[in-house]
Write a protein that holds these residues in place. Structure first.
Motif, PDB file in Angstrom:
ATOM      1  N   LYS A 289       4.425   4.805   2.960  1.00  0.00           N
ATOM      2  CA  LYS A 289       4.762   3.492   3.540  1.00  0.00           C
ATOM      3  C   LYS A 289       6.275   3.363   3.733  1.00  0.00           C
ATOM      4  O   LYS A 289       6.747   2.812   4.719  1.00  0.00           O
ATOM      5  CB  LYS A 289       4.256   2.372   2.627  1.00  0.00           C
ATOM      6  N   PRO A 305       1.626   7.133  10.668  1.00  0.00           N
ATOM      7  CA  PRO A 305       1.950   5.865  11.344  1.00  0.00           C
ATOM      8  C   PRO A 305       0.856   4.809  11.159  1.00  0.00           C
ATOM      9  O   PRO A 305       1.122   3.607  11.321  1.00  0.00           O
ATOM     10  CB  PRO A 305       2.073   6.275  12.821  1.00  0.00           C
ATOM     11  N   GLU A 306      -0.359   5.229  10.795  1.00  0.00           N
ATOM     12  CA  GLU A 306      -1.475   4.288  10.634  1.00  0.00           C
ATOM     13  C   GLU A 306      -1.193   3.232   9.565  1.00  0.00           C
ATOM     14  O   GLU A 306      -1.753   2.135   9.604  1.00  0.00           O
ATOM     15  CB  GLU A 306      -2.764   5.042  10.258  1.00  0.00           C
ATOM     16  N   LYS A 308       1.302   1.441   9.236  1.00  0.00           N
ATOM     17  CA  LYS A 308       2.001   0.278   9.799  1.00  0.00           C
ATOM     18  C   LYS A 308       1.109  -0.512  10.759  1.00  0.00           C
ATOM     19  O   LYS A 308       1.537  -1.496  11.365  1.00  0.00           O
ATOM     20  CB  LYS A 308       3.260   0.734  10.537  1.00  0.00           C
ATOM     21  N   SER A 309      -0.149  -0.088  10.904  1.00  0.00           N
ATOM     22  CA  SER A 309      -1.057  -0.743  11.843  1.00  0.00           C
ATOM     23  C   SER A 309      -1.434  -2.145  11.359  1.00  0.00           C
ATOM     24  O   SER A 309      -1.507  -2.404  10.157  1.00  0.00           O
ATOM     25  CB  SER A 309      -2.326   0.095  12.011  1.00  0.00           C
ATOM     26  N   SER A 310      -1.676  -3.046  12.317  1.00  0.00           N
ATOM     27  CA  SER A 310      -2.139  -4.398  11.962  1.00  0.00           C
ATOM     28  C   SER A 310      -3.649  -4.395  11.712  1.00  0.00           C
ATOM     29  O   SER A 310      -4.209  -5.373  11.218  1.00  0.00           O
ATOM     30  CB  SER A 310      -1.824  -5.376  13.102  1.00  0.00           C
ATOM     31  N   ASN A 311      -4.300  -3.273  12.035  1.00  0.00           N
ATOM     32  CA  ASN A 311      -5.748  -3.152  11.861  1.00  0.00           C
ATOM     33  C   ASN A 311      -6.072  -2.637  10.453  1.00  0.00           C
ATOM     34  O   ASN A 311      -5.587  -1.576  10.040  1.00  0.00           O
ATOM     35  CB  ASN A 311      -6.297  -2.181  12.926  1.00  0.00           C
ATOM     36  N   GLN A 314      -7.515   0.916  10.222  1.00  0.00           N
ATOM     37  CA  GLN A 314      -6.488   1.937  10.478  1.00  0.00           C
ATOM     38  C   GLN A 314      -5.594   2.123   9.255  1.00  0.00           C
ATOM     39  O   GLN A 314      -5.249   3.254   8.899  1.00  0.00           O
ATOM     40  CB  GLN A 314      -5.634   1.522  11.686  1.00  0.00           C
ATOM     41  N   ARG A 315      -5.220   1.013   8.613  1.00  0.00           N
ATOM     42  CA  ARG A 315      -4.372   1.112   7.412  1.00  0.00           C
ATOM     43  C   ARG A 315      -5.113   1.826   6.282  1.00  0.00           C
ATOM     44  O   ARG A 315      -4.541   2.650   5.569  1.00  0.00           O
ATOM     45  CB  ARG A 315      -3.933  -0.277   6.938  1.00  0.00           C
ATOM     46  N   GLY A 318      -5.036   5.370   6.972  1.00  0.00           N
ATOM     47  CA  GLY A 318      -3.698   5.874   6.658  1.00  0.00           C
ATOM     48  C   GLY A 318      -3.512   6.136   5.176  1.00  0.00           C
ATOM     49  O   GLY A 318      -2.882   7.127   4.779  1.00  0.00           O
TER      50      GLY A 318
END
Length: 408
Positions: A289, A305-306, A308-311, A314-315, A318
């Motif tokens: 992170k 990069p996942e 930092k996703s808003s989903n 996806q996080r 990550g």
């Protein structure tokens, strides 16, 4: 670190892979043709079973026609939909429907055989060279973790847990007067986890060469080692490997067919037993992170990069990547170093043996029958001594007259 990784690992690996691609591996064309004929007969028989249970013929390979039969004609429950809004007939859906109707189990068997036929049994003869050998392409840069992949054909994906998948290995044979040597690492990713986390209990279990899954069951369930049941060992094994891949309580509950609460309890008990593993995995996520990437023991980076996703999904993905990539990537680096060293040693000792295949944590060498013991000892020694760490790496070589026999 990346320049060093390229110089010491990736560049020296290129001639090794080139030699493996050039050598190829021999196929027993007659055995392959016989196997294809046998599988085709089974497919024809299962097709008739499907038609009978489905109350009439239809195109089994058509998702639309299959969906119509399952959900309209046979009224089976819909448990998933495609992006277009149609009832899904995916593998996951069929596996969930297993037991609801005899047609489902017949369809699952059909798909397994059809995949073997279309992916291996029919294409392999077309890919053979005039010398009867098949040559795959090894890709150094195709995976995010640094693992090698194989393509055209993919020889790393033959399903080893499936009886017919194992049978395919019988058609891969050495040249006359030679045998195959096959050696693979024992539980390399769990050993890497033990080393990288520094968890004393896990390290001690490996140092004493005990059954790691039985030990985990004993410690997690607080029972003597000799009282661990096969089911408890199987559950502990699922947790051990699941932890490496950042498994969730939901994922574990699905794998073991238990409630989510039971799965959460299993995971909590595991981390109580091996607390430094929990600390280590949390630190990987925190580092990813902050820095945007994770690294293997040898300095290979994987961007995440996942995180930092808003989903949320996806996080979560990550986080699993951040936990698994340093472990799987380190294991991939280790096998690459082993390939370089095995190749160097075979040449240095003027053995007529050569590396011909790599399948994740497994190396296959084509070797004159008279040199089998010498080459097997060399293979084990080089694989086990790639790194000197508190947790020993172990590899065991077997030999045989085909790939299945050599698998041991």
């Amino acid at each position: 670190h990346l320049v060093e990784l390229m110089k010491t690992l990736e560049l020296p690996l290129i001639p090794v892979l080139a030699a493996m691609e050039s050598a190829g591996v021999k196929l027993d064309a007659e055995a392959l043709a016989g196997f294809l004929e046998e599988v085709q007969k089974d497919l024809d028989r299962i097709t008739e079973d499907v038609y009978r249970e489905a109350q009439g013929p239809f195109n089994i390979r058509s998702a639309q026609q299959l969906g119509d039969v399952l959900f309209n004609r046979l009224k089976l429950p819909v448990s998933g939909k495609t992006r277009g809004g149609q009832a899904s007939t995916s593998q996951d859906v069929l596996e969930k429907l297993s037991g609801h109707h005899p047609v489902v189990d017949a369809l699952l068997e059909f798909r397994k055989l059809e995949k073997l036929r279309s992916t291996y049994l029919e294409p392999l003869p077309r890919l053979m060279g005039g010398d009867g050998r098949i040559r795959t392409t090894f890709n150094q840069l195709a995976t995010a973790t640094g693992r090698l992949s194989s393509s055209n054909p993919n020889l790393q994906n033959i399903p080893i847990r499936m009886e017919l998948g194992r049978e395919i290995r019988k058609v891969f044979v050495p040249r006359d007067g030679f045998i195959f040597l096959d050696a693979d690492y024992s539980q390399i990713e769990l050993r890497v986890l033990a080393h990288m986390s520094g968890d004393e209990r896990l390290i001690e279990a490996y140092k004493t060469a005990q059954d790691i899954h039985a030990i985990t069951a004993s410690q997690v369930f607080h029972i003597p080692l000799d009282e661990v049941t096969p089911l408890q060992r199987r559950n502990a094994k699922a947790v051990n490997f699941g932890i490496v891949y950042g498994i969730s309580a939901f994922g574990l509950s699905e794998d073991l067919s238990i409630s989510r609460k039971e799965a959460m309890d299993y995971i909590a008990r595991y981390f109580e037993t091996y607390p430094q593993v929990k600390t280590f995995l949390d630190s990987l996520v925190a580092h990813a992170k902050e820095q945007g990437y994770v690294t293997t023991m040898f300095g290979r980076r994987r961007p995440v990069p996942e995180l930092k996703s808003s989903n949320f999904m996806q996080r979560s993905f990550g986080e699993r990547v951040a936990m698994n990539s340093p472990i799987q990537g380190t294991a991939a680096d280790i096998i690459k170093i082993a390939m370089i060293r095995v190749d160097e040693r075979l040449r240095r000792e003027n053995l007529r043996s050569r590396l011909i295949l790599q399948v994740h944590d497994e190396l296959i060498v084509e070797c004159p029958a008279a040199q089998a013991e010498t080459a097997a000892a060399l293979l084990e020694e080089e694989m086990e001594n790639v790194v000197h760490r508190p947790v020993p790496l172990t590899a065991e070589a077997h030999w045989g007259r085909n790939w299945l026999e050599a698998k041991g």
